[in-house]
Design a protein around this motif. Structure first.
Motif, PDB file in Angstrom:
ATOM      1  N   ASN A 162      13.092   8.358  -0.211  1.00 39.04           N
ATOM      2  CA  ASN A 162      12.445   9.604  -0.593  1.00 39.04           C
ATOM      3  C   ASN A 162      10.961   9.436  -0.298  1.00 39.04           C
ATOM      4  O   ASN A 162      10.227   8.811  -1.070  1.00 39.04           O
ATOM      5  N   ASP A 163      10.534   9.935   0.850  1.00 38.16           N
ATOM      6  CA  ASP A 163       9.214   9.609   1.398  1.00 38.16           C
ATOM      7  C   ASP A 163       8.078  10.053   0.483  1.00 38.16           C
ATOM      8  O   ASP A 163       8.219  10.994  -0.305  1.00 38.16           O
ATOM      9  N   GLN A 190      19.583  -4.490  -4.928  1.00 45.14           N
ATOM     10  CA  GLN A 190      19.981  -4.336  -6.325  1.00 45.14           C
ATOM     11  C   GLN A 190      20.828  -3.099  -6.585  1.00 45.14           C
ATOM     12  O   GLN A 190      21.413  -2.956  -7.662  1.00 45.14           O
ATOM     13  N   ASN A 191      20.899  -2.178  -5.614  1.00 47.26           N
ATOM     14  CA  ASN A 191      21.686  -0.950  -5.758  1.00 47.26           C
ATOM     15  C   ASN A 191      21.265  -0.148  -6.993  1.00 47.26           C
ATOM     16  O   ASN A 191      22.109   0.326  -7.771  1.00 47.26           O
ATOM     17  N   ILE A 192      19.949   0.021  -7.159  1.00 39.32           N
ATOM     18  CA  ILE A 192      19.433   0.852  -8.237  1.00 39.32           C
ATOM     19  C   ILE A 192      18.276   1.689  -7.707  1.00 39.32           C
ATOM     20  O   ILE A 192      17.606   1.299  -6.750  1.00 39.32           O
ATOM     21  N   PRO A 193      18.009   2.846  -8.341  1.00 31.62           N
ATOM     22  CA  PRO A 193      16.870   3.670  -7.935  1.00 31.62           C
ATOM     23  C   PRO A 193      15.551   3.067  -8.418  1.00 31.62           C
ATOM     24  O   PRO A 193      15.457   2.557  -9.543  1.00 31.62           O
ATOM     25  N   LEU A 194      14.532   3.138  -7.561  1.00 30.08           N
ATOM     26  CA  LEU A 194      13.173   2.724  -7.899  1.00 30.08           C
ATOM     27  C   LEU A 194      12.242   3.905  -7.661  1.00 30.08           C
ATOM     28  O   LEU A 194      12.323   4.559  -6.621  1.00 30.08           O
ATOM     29  N   ILE A 195      11.366   4.179  -8.614  1.00 32.15           N
ATOM     30  CA  ILE A 195      10.398   5.263  -8.498  1.00 32.15           C
ATOM     31  C   ILE A 195       8.997   4.666  -8.552  1.00 32.15           C
ATOM     32  O   ILE A 195       8.698   3.854  -9.436  1.00 32.15           O
ATOM     33  N   TYR A 196       8.138   5.067  -7.599  1.00 36.05           N
ATOM     34  CA  TYR A 196       6.777   4.542  -7.511  1.00 36.05           C
ATOM     35  C   TYR A 196       5.768   5.678  -7.708  1.00 36.05           C
ATOM     36  O   TYR A 196       5.965   6.781  -7.191  1.00 36.05           O
ATOM     37  N   ILE A 197       4.691   5.366  -8.435  1.00 35.34           N
ATOM     38  CA  ILE A 197       3.564   6.297  -8.575  1.00 35.34           C
ATOM     39  C   ILE A 197       2.278   5.504  -8.318  1.00 35.34           C
ATOM     40  O   ILE A 197       2.044   4.475  -8.960  1.00 35.34           O
ATOM     41  N   PRO A 216       0.378   9.535   8.061  1.00 40.68           N
ATOM     42  CA  PRO A 216       1.665   8.981   8.508  1.00 40.68           C
ATOM     43  C   PRO A 216       1.729   7.466   8.387  1.00 40.68           C
ATOM     44  O   PRO A 216       2.771   6.902   8.051  1.00 40.68           O
ATOM     45  N   ARG A 217       0.610   6.784   8.664  1.00 41.78           N
ATOM     46  CA  ARG A 217       0.581   5.327   8.531  1.00 41.78           C
ATOM     47  C   ARG A 217       0.763   4.904   7.078  1.00 41.78           C
ATOM     48  O   ARG A 217       1.449   3.927   6.780  1.00 41.78           O
ATOM     49  N   VAL A 218       0.122   5.628   6.178  1.00 37.90           N
ATOM     50  CA  VAL A 218       0.260   5.322   4.755  1.00 37.90           C
ATOM     51  C   VAL A 218       1.712   5.464   4.315  1.00 37.90           C
ATOM     52  O   VAL A 218       2.264   4.593   3.623  1.00 37.90           O
ATOM     53  N   GLN A 219       2.360   6.553   4.700  1.00 40.04           N
ATOM     54  CA  GLN A 219       3.753   6.764   4.320  1.00 40.04           C
ATOM     55  C   GLN A 219       4.652   5.651   4.849  1.00 40.04           C
ATOM     56  O   GLN A 219       5.493   5.108   4.113  1.00 40.04           O
ATOM     57  N   SER A 220       4.460   5.320   6.127  1.00 36.92           N
ATOM     58  CA  SER A 220       5.280   4.271   6.729  1.00 36.92           C
ATOM     59  C   SER A 220       5.063   2.926   6.050  1.00 36.92           C
ATOM     60  O   SER A 220       6.017   2.182   5.778  1.00 36.92           O
ATOM     61  N   HIS A 221       3.810   2.612   5.746  1.00 36.46           N
ATOM     62  CA  HIS A 221       3.492   1.337   5.102  1.00 36.46           C
ATOM     63  C   HIS A 221       4.153   1.238   3.727  1.00 36.46           C
ATOM     64  O   HIS A 221       4.789   0.228   3.403  1.00 36.46           O
ATOM     65  N   LEU A 222       4.022   2.286   2.923  1.00 33.15           N
ATOM     66  CA  LEU A 222       4.550   2.238   1.565  1.00 33.15           C
ATOM     67  C   LEU A 222       6.074   2.149   1.553  1.00 33.15           C
ATOM     68  O   LEU A 222       6.655   1.402   0.750  1.00 33.15           O
ATOM     69  N   MET A 223       6.732   2.878   2.433  1.00 34.90           N
ATOM     70  CA  MET A 223       8.188   2.823   2.468  1.00 34.90           C
ATOM     71  C   MET A 223       8.679   1.446   2.900  1.00 34.90           C
ATOM     72  O   MET A 223       9.706   0.956   2.421  1.00 34.90           O
ATOM     73  N   ALA A 224       7.931   0.793   3.786  1.00 37.95           N
ATOM     74  CA  ALA A 224       8.332  -0.534   4.260  1.00 37.95           C
ATOM     75  C   ALA A 224       8.137  -1.598   3.190  1.00 37.95           C
ATOM     76  O   ALA A 224       8.726  -2.687   3.291  1.00 37.95           O
ATOM     77  N   GLN A 225       7.313  -1.317   2.183  1.00 38.29           N
ATOM     78  CA  GLN A 225       6.997  -2.316   1.158  1.00 38.29           C
ATOM     79  C   GLN A 225       7.594  -1.967  -0.200  1.00 38.29           C
ATOM     80  O   GLN A 225       7.105  -2.441  -1.224  1.00 38.29           O
ATOM     81  N   SER A 226       8.654  -1.176  -0.218  1.00 30.96           N
ATOM     82  CA  SER A 226       9.166  -0.662  -1.494  1.00 30.96           C
ATOM     83  C   SER A 226      10.385  -1.407  -2.022  1.00 30.96           C
ATOM     84  O   SER A 226      11.111  -0.888  -2.865  1.00 30.96           O
ATOM     85  N   ALA A 227      10.599  -2.627  -1.564  1.00 28.96           N
ATOM     86  CA  ALA A 227      11.742  -3.407  -2.039  1.00 28.96           C
ATOM     87  C   ALA A 227      11.511  -3.900  -3.455  1.00 28.96           C
ATOM     88  O   ALA A 227      10.394  -4.264  -3.833  1.00 28.96           O
ATOM     89  N   ALA A 228      12.566  -3.940  -4.238  1.00 28.51           N
ATOM     90  CA  ALA A 228      12.461  -4.412  -5.621  1.00 28.51           C
ATOM     91  C   ALA A 228      12.056  -5.875  -5.682  1.00 28.51           C
ATOM     92  O   ALA A 228      11.480  -6.332  -6.671  1.00 28.51           O
ATOM     93  N   SER A 229      12.350  -6.642  -4.638  1.00 28.28           N
ATOM     94  CA  SER A 229      12.039  -8.064  -4.626  1.00 28.28           C
ATOM     95  C   SER A 229      10.551  -8.347  -4.470  1.00 28.28           C
ATOM     96  O   SER A 229      10.100  -9.472  -4.730  1.00 28.28           O
TER      97      SER A 229
END
Length: 377
Positions: A162-163, A190-197, A216-229
């Protein structure tokens, strides 16, 4: 990952319906919890509408999947419509289910054009029952497919990705603007939803929301770094260094889950006994974990950024209770963490009676039979 051990396929239609009915109740309670966490510093008042919107989308996703698997086990000669859930780590559907749902959404309009309307399907079912005196399974299947693709076409669902969305929060000066970003993912491990603010300050020449190069760069960067680990500290520092004129001030992550159920999941430790005792009454054998992590920028420093220029970098405040504040070797990756457990009143009473170690600092939200939510430490 060993799918045989970690994943479970719900074989029967009644079992699948019970699973989705349970989650529907849990998500409705979770919305009530989201309203009450403001006073406990788990979320800001301005963050609650964001959380509610994602929970509404999550509810929509479960509604869509419930239609998809409405006739689970009864149409296996047509399609392998069986739901797979992560019984070990999350209790939620496996990540592949959301990927398949996104692929189905791309074909939704084509399917809707080829399917009869719901009115025609209902009339056909009535005629079939009157004339054939048998259950119209084929028509029921077509109706469930119609409902499924209607939900997908609506689009208000929680997807695997969810971009980020951005909202202006005011200006500190002519050259320093404040924004709030939020995004969400369905974590593949982990198969769970994560929400970021994320609250940030922007000192770029153009406002970030209107900058066709940086946004666009900001969106791409944040989505690539959104792993729970990944620790929040790792995410924020990487973002701070990749964008010299964007300054992350406050990053928050909400873990929605795991969901524990005596009927559908395997758990170890005290919760296993708690849910086993509470499970004697239908619908009360569940508990949902809700964890909030927060990272705050406490100060700034400047470092050389080129000829005769400096770059602002954030100094993040780490949890003083952690064993060490070293990112690579310690456990501290946030400023604060709040752990919560949402469960019906009966499991809560069993938990209090057993009083297992490790549960004292966890905030408990007990749901009474009439739906009222009470908060306990």
């Amino acid at each position: 990952m060993d799918l045989t051990l970690d994943h479970r396929t719900l074989e029967e239609a009644h079992e699948t319906r019970r699973y989705f009915a349970k989650f529907e109740r849990i998500i409705s309670h979770l919305k009530g919890v989201a309203d009450s966490v403001v006073s406990e510093n788990t979320a800001l008042a301005s963050e609650v509408p964001i959380l509610q919107a994602y929970l509404d989308r999550l509810s929509g996703t479960f509604t869509a999947l419930s239609y998809k698997y409405l006739l689970a086990g009864r149409v296996s000669d047509k399609l392998p419509h069986l739901l797979s859930i992560d019984r070990q780590d999350s209790g939620f559907p496996v990540y592949q289910e959301l990927l398949q749902m996104a692929n189905d959404a791309m074909q939704a309009q084509n399917h809707l054009r080829s399917l009869p309307t719901m009115r025609d399907l209902k009339l056909a079912m009535v005629n079939h029952i009157l004339q054939e005196n048998t259950v119209p399974v084929n028509l029921q299947f077509a109706a469930s497919e119609r409902q499924y693709y209607d939900e997908l076409a609506n689009g208000q669902l929680f997807w695997a990705r969810n971009d980020p969305r951005i909202a202006w929060s005011g200006n500190l000066s002519d050259k320093r603007r404040r924004y709030r970003l939020h995004w969400a993912v369905y974590d593949s491990q982990q198969n769970i939803p994560l929400i970021y603010i994320l609250d940030l300050e922007d000192t770029g020449r153009r406002p970030l929301a209107k900058d066709e190069r940086r946004w666009p760069r900001v969106q791409s960067h944040l989505m690539a770094q959104s792993a729970a680990s990944l620790k929040l500290l790792t995410i924020a520092r990487g973002f701070d260094r990749d964008f010299d004129d964007i300054h992350p001030k406050r990053l928050r992550r909400f873990f929605v889950g795991p969901m524990y159920s005596h009927t559908f999941t395997q758990q170890s430790g005290p919760l296993r006994e708690v849910l086993a005792q509470a499970g004697q009454k239908p619908g009360e054998d569940w508990a949902l974990a809700w964890t909030t992590e927060t990272l705050l920028a406490a100060n700034i420093e400047y470092e050389p950024g080129g000829f005769f220029s400096t770059v602002e970098r954030q100094i993040f405040q780490l949890d003083p209770l952690a064993a060490t504040a070293q990112e690579d070797t310690g456990t501290a990756g946030h400023t604060q963490q709040q752990r919560s457990l949402i469960l019906p009143q009966r499991p809560y009473q069993v938990l209090e009676e057993l009083d297992p170690p490790g549960f004292a600092p966890i905030r408990k939200y007990a749901v009474s039979p009439n739906g009222k939510i009470l908060s306990y430490r």
